[in-house]
Design a protein around this motif. Sequence first.
Motif, mmCIF file in Angstrom:
data_model
loop_
_atom_site.group_PDB
_atom_site.id
_atom_site.type_symbol
_atom_site.label_atom_id
_atom_site.label_comp_id
_atom_site.label_asym_id
_atom_site.label_seq_id
_atom_site.Cartn_x
_atom_site.Cartn_y
_atom_site.Cartn_z
ATOM 1 N N ILE A 180 0.852 -1.184 0.000
ATOM 2 C CA ILE A 180 0.000 0.000 0.000
ATOM 3 C C ILE A 180 0.890 1.238 0.000
ATOM 4 N N LEU A 181 0.711 2.092 -0.997
ATOM 5 C CA LEU A 181 1.481 3.322 -1.119
ATOM 6 C C LEU A 181 0.594 4.503 -0.793
ATOM 7 N N GLY A 182 1.182 5.539 -0.197
ATOM 8 C CA GLY A 182 0.399 6.737 0.101
ATOM 9 C C GLY A 182 1.068 7.603 1.137
ATOM 10 N N GLU A 183 0.716 8.871 1.135
ATOM 11 C CA GLU A 183 1.278 9.810 2.099
ATOM 12 C C GLU A 183 0.814 9.454 3.504
ATOM 13 N N ASN A 184 1.479 10.046 4.496
ATOM 14 C CA ASN A 184 1.063 9.859 5.880
ATOM 15 C C ASN A 184 -0.365 10.339 6.066
ATOM 16 N N GLY A 185 -1.139 9.541 6.790
ATOM 17 C CA GLY A 185 -2.495 9.955 7.121
ATOM 18 C C GLY A 185 -3.532 9.613 6.086
ATOM 19 N N THR A 186 -3.155 8.906 5.007
ATOM 20 C CA THR A 186 -4.140 8.588 3.966
ATOM 21 C C THR A 186 -4.956 7.349 4.305
ATOM 22 N N GLY A 187 -4.583 6.623 5.363
ATOM 23 C CA GLY A 187 -5.368 5.466 5.786
ATOM 24 C C GLY A 187 -4.786 4.134 5.376
ATOM 25 N N LYS A 188 -3.454 4.025 5.347
ATOM 26 C CA LYS A 188 -2.829 2.779 4.892
ATOM 27 C C LYS A 188 -3.141 1.607 5.839
ATOM 28 N N GLU A 189 -3.050 1.859 7.143
ATOM 29 C CA GLU A 189 -3.355 0.759 8.078
ATOM 30 C C GLU A 189 -4.837 0.390 8.013
ATOM 31 N N LEU A 190 -5.683 1.370 7.834
ATOM 32 C CA LEU A 190 -7.113 1.091 7.714
ATOM 33 C C LEU A 190 -7.387 0.196 6.509
ATOM 34 N N VAL A 191 -6.720 0.459 5.394
ATOM 35 C CA VAL A 191 -6.868 -0.395 4.207
ATOM 36 C C VAL A 191 -6.341 -1.798 4.508
ATOM 37 N N ALA A 192 -5.212 -1.878 5.219
ATOM 38 C CA ALA A 192 -4.659 -3.189 5.575
ATOM 39 C C ALA A 192 -5.653 -3.982 6.418
ATOM 40 N N ARG A 193 -6.292 -3.316 7.357
ATOM 41 C CA ARG A 193 -7.281 -4.002 8.202
ATOM 42 C C ARG A 193 -8.505 -4.427 7.383
ATOM 43 N N GLN A 194 -8.878 -3.610 6.399
ATOM 44 C CA GLN A 194 -9.986 -3.988 5.526
ATOM 45 C C GLN A 194 -9.622 -5.235 4.719
ATOM 46 N N LEU A 195 -8.395 -5.288 4.219
ATOM 47 C CA LEU A 195 -7.941 -6.466 3.482
ATOM 48 C C LEU A 195 -8.007 -7.710 4.358
ATOM 49 N N HIS A 196 -7.578 -7.574 5.610
ATOM 50 C CA HIS A 196 -7.613 -8.710 6.539
ATOM 51 C C HIS A 196 -9.057 -9.104 6.846
ATOM 52 N N ALA A 197 -9.901 -8.114 7.108
ATOM 53 C CA ALA A 197 -11.286 -8.381 7.505
ATOM 54 C C ALA A 197 -12.079 -9.071 6.398
ATOM 55 N N GLN A 198 -11.692 -8.860 5.142
ATOM 56 C CA GLN A 198 -12.401 -9.473 4.024
ATOM 57 C C GLN A 198 -11.683 -10.721 3.495
ATOM 58 N N SER A 199 -10.643 -11.162 4.210
ATOM 59 C CA SER A 199 -9.845 -12.297 3.749
ATOM 60 C C SER A 199 -10.314 -13.593 4.400
ATOM 61 N N LEU A 200 -9.754 -14.715 3.956
ATOM 62 C CA LEU A 200 -10.047 -16.012 4.558
ATOM 63 C C LEU A 200 -9.377 -16.163 5.913
ATOM 64 N N ARG A 201 -8.497 -15.216 6.263
ATOM 65 C CA ARG A 201 -7.798 -15.244 7.551
ATOM 66 C C ARG A 201 -8.449 -14.313 8.580
ATOM 67 N N LYS A 202 -9.646 -13.859 8.314
ATOM 68 C CA LYS A 202 -10.261 -12.819 9.135
ATOM 69 C C LYS A 202 -10.434 -13.221 10.597
ATOM 70 N N ASP A 203 -10.527 -14.534 10.866
ATOM 71 C CA ASP A 203 -10.696 -14.988 12.248
ATOM 72 C C ASP A 203 -9.368 -15.223 12.947
ATOM 73 N N GLN A 204 -8.265 -14.986 12.244
ATOM 74 C CA GLN A 204 -6.937 -15.150 12.825
ATOM 75 C C GLN A 204 -6.357 -13.786 13.202
ATOM 76 N N VAL A 205 -5.106 -13.799 13.615
ATOM 77 C CA VAL A 205 -4.459 -12.593 14.134
ATOM 78 C C VAL A 205 -4.147 -11.589 13.030
ATOM 79 N N PHE A 206 -4.384 -10.301 13.302
ATOM 80 C CA PHE A 206 -3.850 -9.214 12.480
ATOM 81 C C PHE A 206 -2.756 -8.555 13.316
ATOM 82 N N MET A 207 -1.528 -8.690 12.886
ATOM 83 C CA MET A 207 -0.377 -8.174 13.635
ATOM 84 C C MET A 207 0.237 -7.012 12.875
ATOM 85 N N ALA A 208 0.279 -5.836 13.502
ATOM 86 C CA ALA A 208 0.866 -4.648 12.869
ATOM 87 C C ALA A 208 2.168 -4.282 13.572
ATOM 88 N N ILE A 209 3.164 -3.930 12.789
ATOM 89 C CA ILE A 209 4.435 -3.454 13.349
ATOM 90 C C ILE A 209 4.905 -2.262 12.533
#
Length: 462
Positions: A180-209
């Motif tokens: 995911i590319l974008g300036e600070n504050g554009t919502g990159k982590e939010l998009v990452a969480r959306q990808l996880h929430a709509q994935s087959l792994r949605k019931d597993q861990v989402f780990m951010a670092i």
Amino acid sequence: MSERSGHLLIVDDDPDIRTAGQLLLKRHLAKITTTGDPCQLPQLLAEHDFDAILLDMNFSPGESDGAQGFYWLKKILSQDPQAVVIMITAHSGVNIAVEAMKLGATDFIAKPWQNEKVVATLSAALKLRASQKQTQTLRQANQLLSDTNRTSALLGASPAMQQVMGLVARAAPTDANVLILGENGTGKELVARQLHAQSLRKDQVFMAIDLGAVAETLFESELFGHRKGAFTGAQEDRLGKLLAANGGTLFLDEVGNLPLHLQAKLLTVLEQRRVTPLGANQSQPFDVRVIAATNLPPAQLRDETRFRQDLLFRLNTVELQLPPLRERGQDIALIARHYARVYAQKYHQAPREFSPQALAAITHYRWPGNVRALRHAIERAVILSQTPEFEVADFPLDMPPEQTYAGASASRELPEDLNLVRQEQRIIQTALKKHGYNISHAAKELGLTRAALYRRMEKHGL
């Protein structure tokens, strides 16, 4: 095994075994509970959170087929599917113990036992339980974040955002790595969480670092984990992010700030799908979906002196470019009204609308901090505004004359303004713009660490 940690349950009808176990293990465990009657297991499991259970295979004289052990193992696992159960068996019953492991037992100990074997087996069991607890905690935290983030939905009706949402919908159900590319504050982590929430792994861990906030010397420990004593200060085993996210999604934020020599280590691990914790002798497999993000412009990202191209190819199976807020002005009113409702509810206030002048002001502002800055500005207005609807004065946007808007006052801060908070905000904005919002370069010019700059950006809503 860490000194005096964990709660052990010993279930054996032989009092000598229970006593021997207590004497051997009391130096290593905070608490040991024993019982000679397996019928007490349901009540004990309901009252305590055991880190490991030593369970005998046979409880009646003359019994040697392990049927009772199988029965109580199933009872334990039906009450606590994550229970770590170590079977106790005679040497002649090793095959039976192996069958018990197929049913869900973690390991077995043959008696008469060897003390070193018991301690080593229990140590491994306690580590497994600690890993399970950490994973469960992460899942609960992720669920809490998921519930919270329902108020932070991916908003936008502009063509640019509709395109992003379409790519998210198509990429999410796959296991493809996403960059995911974008300036600070554009919502990159939010998009990452959306990808996880709509994935087959949605019931597993989402780990951010946040790799931009991790010191180079701690990178391997954070990502790969370490064993006790691996380096000065390693007082206990630590599970790395890759293994903690096993089965789920790992979000590597600010991956563009990673130095080249650490990029090489990350690439090796991602290619091999195995990780060796610091101080360990064996590698461990992991299964994670990797989503990465960076604020580096595409041209810099494809500069071999800044970023390894083989790592880039590994990360950008699917590439998403998030537009800055200034390029999707038609979404600003939608986002502003959304967060006005969210924060009104949070601070127990009646919902308010925006005056036409205020709406024009925030719509024409360029928002160098993007959605994050807009969100903070709305929260501040909700807290401080005393008017029936939000007015221009509730948003200190500090726009230059060429960004004035119809109906708004053109008054500006005097050049001789010496307010330290505002001066700090302006200086940080200037440094960020000068370096194309590259955090590392801006922080270096400002004489700050990346972490310190992030804190100040958060403080000022940048």
